[in-house]
Design an enzyme around this catalytic site. Structure first.
Site, PDB file in Angstrom:
ATOM      1  N   GLY A  42       0.790  -1.238   0.000  1.00 13.53           N
ATOM      2  CA  GLY A  42       0.000   0.000   0.000  1.00 13.53           C
ATOM      3  C   GLY A  42       0.819   1.284   0.000  1.00 13.53           C
ATOM      4  N   ASP A  46      -2.281   0.587  -3.232  1.00  6.76           N
ATOM      5  CA  ASP A  46      -3.651   1.117  -3.173  1.00  6.76           C
ATOM      6  C   ASP A  46      -4.004   1.802  -4.491  1.00  6.76           C
ATOM      7  OD1 ASP A  46      -3.847   0.326  -0.454  1.00  6.76           O
ATOM      8  OD2 ASP A  46      -2.958   2.218   0.197  1.00  6.76           O
ATOM      9  N   HIS A 106       0.174   6.894   3.522  1.00  8.56           N
ATOM     10  CA  HIS A 106      -0.385   6.845   2.168  1.00  8.56           C
ATOM     11  C   HIS A 106      -1.883   7.155   2.163  1.00  8.56           C
ATOM     12  CE1 HIS A 106      -0.734   2.881   3.952  1.00  8.56           C
ATOM     13  NE2 HIS A 106      -1.655   2.565   3.074  1.00  8.56           N
ATOM     14  N   ASP A 122      -3.670   8.023  -1.105  1.00  7.04           N
ATOM     15  CA  ASP A 122      -3.991   6.891  -1.980  1.00  7.04           C
ATOM     16  C   ASP A 122      -5.241   6.163  -1.494  1.00  7.04           C
ATOM     17  OD1 ASP A 122      -1.760   7.463  -3.492  1.00  7.04           O
ATOM     18  OD2 ASP A 122      -0.523   5.889  -2.603  1.00  7.04           O
ATOM     19  N   ARG A 130     -12.736   7.042  -3.098  1.00  6.96           N
ATOM     20  CA  ARG A 130     -13.466   7.934  -3.992  1.00  6.96           C
ATOM     21  C   ARG A 130     -13.802   7.233  -5.298  1.00  6.96           C
ATOM     22  NH1 ARG A 130     -12.965  11.318  -8.186  1.00  6.96           N
ATOM     23  NH2 ARG A 130     -10.764  10.898  -8.557  1.00  6.96           N
TER      24      ARG A 130
END
Length: 120
Positions: free
Chosen positions: A56, A61, A88, A91, A97
């Site tokens: 990640g 991600d 992060h 990200d 989103r």
């Protein structure tokens, strides 16, 4: 169907337990797992076949977010640790989103993931 699995360090054990609890469903429904690096490595150790991306914090991600945008990933299980800071975070926010933009089911805890996996 492709499902992405991601778990912060404090939630990795919960993710593996969740996968073990629903192993029969994952197999019966021919679900393909993709994961960020360490989560994927832990899932492989537990006996799951997983396509791994970067960890990640190193872009994993974002790689999974791209798969969501491309229409490849149809569901995301992201067991987040709300009590820890994550470098992060931008990200993570982007992935969440894009799940909303592309109407992709997103579970951030085992209870929600259970409801989603039972609906497949």
């Amino acid at each position: 169907m492709e499902i992405a699995i991601i778990a912060h360090d404090g939630k990795k054990a919960e993710m593996i337990q969740f996968l073990m609890d629903f192993k029969a469903v994952l197999s019966a429904k021919n679900i393909h797992l993709v994961a960020t690096g360490t989560t994927g490595k832990n899932a492989e150790k537990a006996g799951f076949k997983v396509r791994k991306f970067l960890s990640g914090p190193y872009g994993g991600d974002a790689q999974i977010a791209a798969r969501v945008a491309e229409g490849k990933t149809k569901m995301v299980f992201f067991f987040r640790d709300p009590l820890d800071k994550h470098p992060h975070e931008p990200d993570i926010a982007m992935l969440m989103r894009l799940c909303d933009v592309h109407n992709i089911p997103l579970a951030t805890n085992p209870a929600t993931a259970e409801l989603l996996i039972k609906s497949v």
